[in-house]
Design an enzyme around this catalytic site. Structure first.
Site, PDB file in Angstrom:
ATOM      1  N   ASN A  64       0.805  -1.218   0.000  1.00  0.00           N
ATOM      2  CA  ASN A  64       0.000   0.000   0.000  1.00  0.00           C
ATOM      3  C   ASN A  64       0.839   1.271   0.000  1.00  0.00           C
ATOM      4  O   ASN A  64       0.289   2.362  -0.147  1.00  0.00           O
ATOM      5  CB  ASN A  64      -0.957  -0.003   1.192  1.00  0.00           C
ATOM      6  CG  ASN A  64      -2.060  -1.039   1.037  1.00  0.00           C
ATOM      7  OD1 ASN A  64      -2.383  -1.440  -0.083  1.00  0.00           O
ATOM      8  ND2 ASN A  64      -2.628  -1.487   2.147  1.00  0.00           N
ATOM      9  N   ARG A 120      -7.782  -1.735  -7.813  1.00  0.00           N
ATOM     10  CA  ARG A 120      -8.394  -0.451  -7.546  1.00  0.00           C
ATOM     11  C   ARG A 120      -7.378   0.681  -7.480  1.00  0.00           C
ATOM     12  O   ARG A 120      -7.670   1.823  -7.827  1.00  0.00           O
ATOM     13  CB  ARG A 120      -9.169  -0.540  -6.225  1.00  0.00           C
ATOM     14  CG  ARG A 120      -9.891   0.725  -5.876  1.00  0.00           C
ATOM     15  CD  ARG A 120     -10.669   0.603  -4.578  1.00  0.00           C
ATOM     16  NE  ARG A 120     -11.410   1.817  -4.349  1.00  0.00           N
ATOM     17  CZ  ARG A 120     -10.900   2.902  -3.802  1.00  0.00           C
ATOM     18  NH1 ARG A 120      -9.639   2.912  -3.422  1.00  0.00           N
ATOM     19  NH2 ARG A 120     -11.638   3.991  -3.643  1.00  0.00           N
ATOM     20  N   CYS A 179     -10.431  -5.768  -4.979  1.00  0.00           N
ATOM     21  CA  CYS A 179     -11.154  -6.711  -4.125  1.00  0.00           C
ATOM     22  C   CYS A 179     -12.628  -6.345  -4.031  1.00  0.00           C
ATOM     23  O   CYS A 179     -12.990  -5.168  -3.978  1.00  0.00           O
ATOM     24  CB  CYS A 179     -10.556  -6.720  -2.718  1.00  0.00           C
ATOM     25  SG  CYS A 179      -8.972  -7.566  -2.593  1.00  0.00           S
ATOM     26  N   ARG A 181     -16.264   1.435  -2.039  1.00  0.00           N
ATOM     27  CA  ARG A 181     -15.012   2.182  -2.135  1.00  0.00           C
ATOM     28  C   ARG A 181     -15.041   3.158  -3.316  1.00  0.00           C
ATOM     29  O   ARG A 181     -14.232   3.086  -4.240  1.00  0.00           O
ATOM     30  CB  ARG A 181     -13.822   1.217  -2.242  1.00  0.00           C
ATOM     31  CG  ARG A 181     -13.755   0.271  -1.063  1.00  0.00           C
ATOM     32  CD  ARG A 181     -12.365  -0.264  -0.834  1.00  0.00           C
ATOM     33  NE  ARG A 181     -12.028  -1.338  -1.756  1.00  0.00           N
ATOM     34  CZ  ARG A 181     -10.905  -2.034  -1.708  1.00  0.00           C
ATOM     35  NH1 ARG A 181     -10.014  -1.758  -0.786  1.00  0.00           N
ATOM     36  NH2 ARG A 181     -10.658  -2.990  -2.556  1.00  0.00           N
ATOM     37  N   PRO A 182     -15.963   4.104  -3.306  1.00  0.00           N
ATOM     38  CA  PRO A 182     -16.127   4.985  -4.459  1.00  0.00           C
ATOM     39  C   PRO A 182     -14.964   5.965  -4.601  1.00  0.00           C
ATOM     40  O   PRO A 182     -14.236   6.232  -3.652  1.00  0.00           O
ATOM     41  CB  PRO A 182     -17.430   5.728  -4.145  1.00  0.00           C
ATOM     42  CG  PRO A 182     -17.498   5.745  -2.652  1.00  0.00           C
ATOM     43  CD  PRO A 182     -16.892   4.442  -2.213  1.00  0.00           C
ATOM     44  N   VAL A 183     -14.811   6.496  -5.825  1.00  0.00           N
ATOM     45  CA  VAL A 183     -13.746   7.461  -6.091  1.00  0.00           C
ATOM     46  C   VAL A 183     -14.285   8.892  -6.089  1.00  0.00           C
ATOM     47  O   VAL A 183     -13.607   9.804  -6.547  1.00  0.00           O
ATOM     48  CB  VAL A 183     -13.062   7.153  -7.441  1.00  0.00           C
ATOM     49  CG1 VAL A 183     -12.404   5.783  -7.401  1.00  0.00           C
ATOM     50  CG2 VAL A 183     -14.056   7.236  -8.594  1.00  0.00           C
ATOM     51  N   ASP A 184     -15.474   9.080  -5.528  1.00  0.00           N
ATOM     52  CA  ASP A 184     -16.064  10.416  -5.570  1.00  0.00           C
ATOM     53  C   ASP A 184     -15.240  11.446  -4.810  1.00  0.00           C
ATOM     54  O   ASP A 184     -15.212  12.626  -5.174  1.00  0.00           O
ATOM     55  CB  ASP A 184     -17.504  10.391  -5.053  1.00  0.00           C
ATOM     56  CG  ASP A 184     -17.606   9.932  -3.612  1.00  0.00           C
ATOM     57  OD1 ASP A 184     -16.888   8.988  -3.236  1.00  0.00           O
ATOM     58  OD2 ASP A 184     -18.398  10.516  -2.853  1.00  0.00           O
ATOM     59  N   GLN A 185     -14.544  11.018  -3.750  1.00  0.00           N
ATOM     60  CA  GLN A 185     -13.732  11.970  -2.992  1.00  0.00           C
ATOM     61  C   GLN A 185     -12.505  12.416  -3.794  1.00  0.00           C
ATOM     62  O   GLN A 185     -12.065  13.560  -3.676  1.00  0.00           O
ATOM     63  CB  GLN A 185     -13.304  11.357  -1.659  1.00  0.00           C
ATOM     64  CG  GLN A 185     -14.464  10.984  -0.748  1.00  0.00           C
ATOM     65  CD  GLN A 185     -15.360  12.164  -0.428  1.00  0.00           C
ATOM     66  OE1 GLN A 185     -14.901  13.178   0.082  1.00  0.00           O
ATOM     67  NE2 GLN A 185     -16.640  12.035  -0.735  1.00  0.00           N
TER      68      GLN A 185
END
Length: 422
Positions: free
Chosen positions: A23, A93, A117, A122-126
């Protein structure tokens, strides 16, 4: 499709070296897009996810060379493709992490919406909200995030939630933005700190990394640097849970115990004897572990990426443990597989109640995601008889030759092909 065959019941003894953190490595590899000069990275783990990232960067024109000692040299002086295609992004991701660097240095990017996974939305809106605050024009077109900007401009950004990849993407975008950017509610994870330390070596001006408020003063350009990826605290915690469940006495070299406070506290509570030095951890378990509950939380709390491994330890512990998953929905998919081995676990929403049993018995189980895979390996090491873990490609995404390291500790574990398991 590869599987792992485990014969349980043997304690773990000896020492192994902890690999670089997945990570941390993924955003650090993506940071190569921020400069035309060479980036020399040490301690890069050999994982499916790092290989996928290198393929993605190579598709964009980044030249990469991997040496046998784990060093990767990258140079992004001939980038000619600003798109991250679905075929690569769908498996990982973290591919979204090219969005910020591409936008900051080249003024545009086209990145497929991510996969990885199956443990929640786990949206990417932020990410999108933050980049828009920096002046980017962003649209979702045919499954792609399409972003454009002449030059990003500093802004104050508060994300609606703590997001590690969101913080990393915005941090990489902000270092080349005009003026000052303040990231509020920023992730405090050691991997974010490691990325910031690399960026500083490249000439970025960053303060506050490791806190929830990061201040970035943008610069016109970044230069090359040399950096070693931080040790993987999740891999280290996984091996310590394994010795807790199977018994024995192991030493982890190249570890970073100062990043593992919450995990080490839980393991001591479970009955492990833990000793630490600047870059090593010794963990020993003699007898049966004690059941220990946990609530997952953002760093410095107990990591969601350690939840499944602690649960595997609890399945053979004395007593009952209550585990609450606060970060992701749908992250108890390993439970039904642990129960196939004889575990006694009930799920109610985000809460799992684990009643320790005297013994597990080997069976064929199926991995469903990266950390679930690790929990099944731990349970297999503690179980009587043979356990066969299927779909271990999940495991290979985030663990560097796990079965090789476990064999070095005395485990009976082999990687076998589908033909060999027939």
């Amino acid at each position: 499709m590869d599987k792992l065959r485990i014969t349980g019941g043997s304690p773990l003894r000896g020492e192994v070296t902890v690999s670089g953190a997945k990570n941390a490595a993924l955003p650090i590899l993506c940071a190569s897009l921020l400069t035309a000069e060479p980036l020399v990275l040490g301690n890069v783990p050999q994982l499916n996810d790092t290989s996928t990232t290198l393929r993605l960067l190579g598709r964009m024109g980044v030249r990469a060379e991997r040496a046998g000692d784990g060093t990767v040299t990258l140079q992004a002086d001939q980038v000619d493709n600003l798109e991250a295609p679905y075929e690569l992004v769908k498996t990982m991701r973290a591919s979204i992490l090219v969005l910020g660097p591409l936008l900051a240095r080249f003024g545009q990017a086209r990145v497929s919406l991510p996969g990885g996974c199956a443990i929640g939305q786990r949206p990417v809106d932020q990410h999108i909200k933050g980049l828009a605050a920096l002046g980017a024009e962003i649209e979702i077109e045919h499954g792609f995030v399409v972003a454009r900007a002449t030059r990003l401009k500093g802004a104050s950004i508060r994300t609606d939630m703590v997001t590690v990849t969101g913080t990393e993407n915005l941090l990489m975008a902000a270092v080349l933005a005009e003026g000052q950017t303040v990231l509020e509610n920023a992730a405090r994870e050691p991997e974010v700190v490691d990325l910031a330390e690399l960026l500083i070596k490249m000439g970025a001006r960053i303060q506050g990394h490791g806190t929830d408020r990061i201040v970035v003063d943008g610069v016109a350009r970044l230069h090359g640097a040399r950096h070693d990826v931080i040790a993987d605290r999740i891999e280290a915690g996984t091996f310590l849970c394994a010795v807790g469940a199977a018994g024995g006495d192991i030493t982890l070299r190249g570890a970073a115990p100062d990043t593992m406070g919450a995990t080490l506290d839980k393991l001591v509570e479970a009955g492990l004897t833990i000793e630490t030095g600047p870059d090593w951890i010794r963990g020993a378990m003699h007898g049966r572990p004690r059941a220990v509950g946990a609530r997952t939380h953002e760093y410095p709390g107990f990591a969601t990426d350690m939840q499944a491994q602690l649960m595997a330890l609890d399945t053979v512990a004395d007593g009952t443990a209550v585990i609450v998953e606060n970060i992701f929905e749908n992250r108890y998919m390993h439970v039904q597989e642990l129960c196939r081995l004889g575990a006694d676990i009930d799920i109610d929403g985000h809460t799992a109640v684990v009643r320790g049993v005297a013994r597990l018995s080997g069976a064929t189980v199926m991995a469903t995601d990266l950390r679930a895979s690790a929990s099944l390996v731990i349970a297999g090491l503690a179980a009587e008889g043979e356990t066969l873990v299927d779909r271990i490609y999940h495991l290979d995404r985030g663990y560097d030759r796990m079965e090789v390291k476990l064999r070095a500790l005395g485990a009976s574990i082999q990687r076998v092909t589908g033909k060999e398991t027939a």
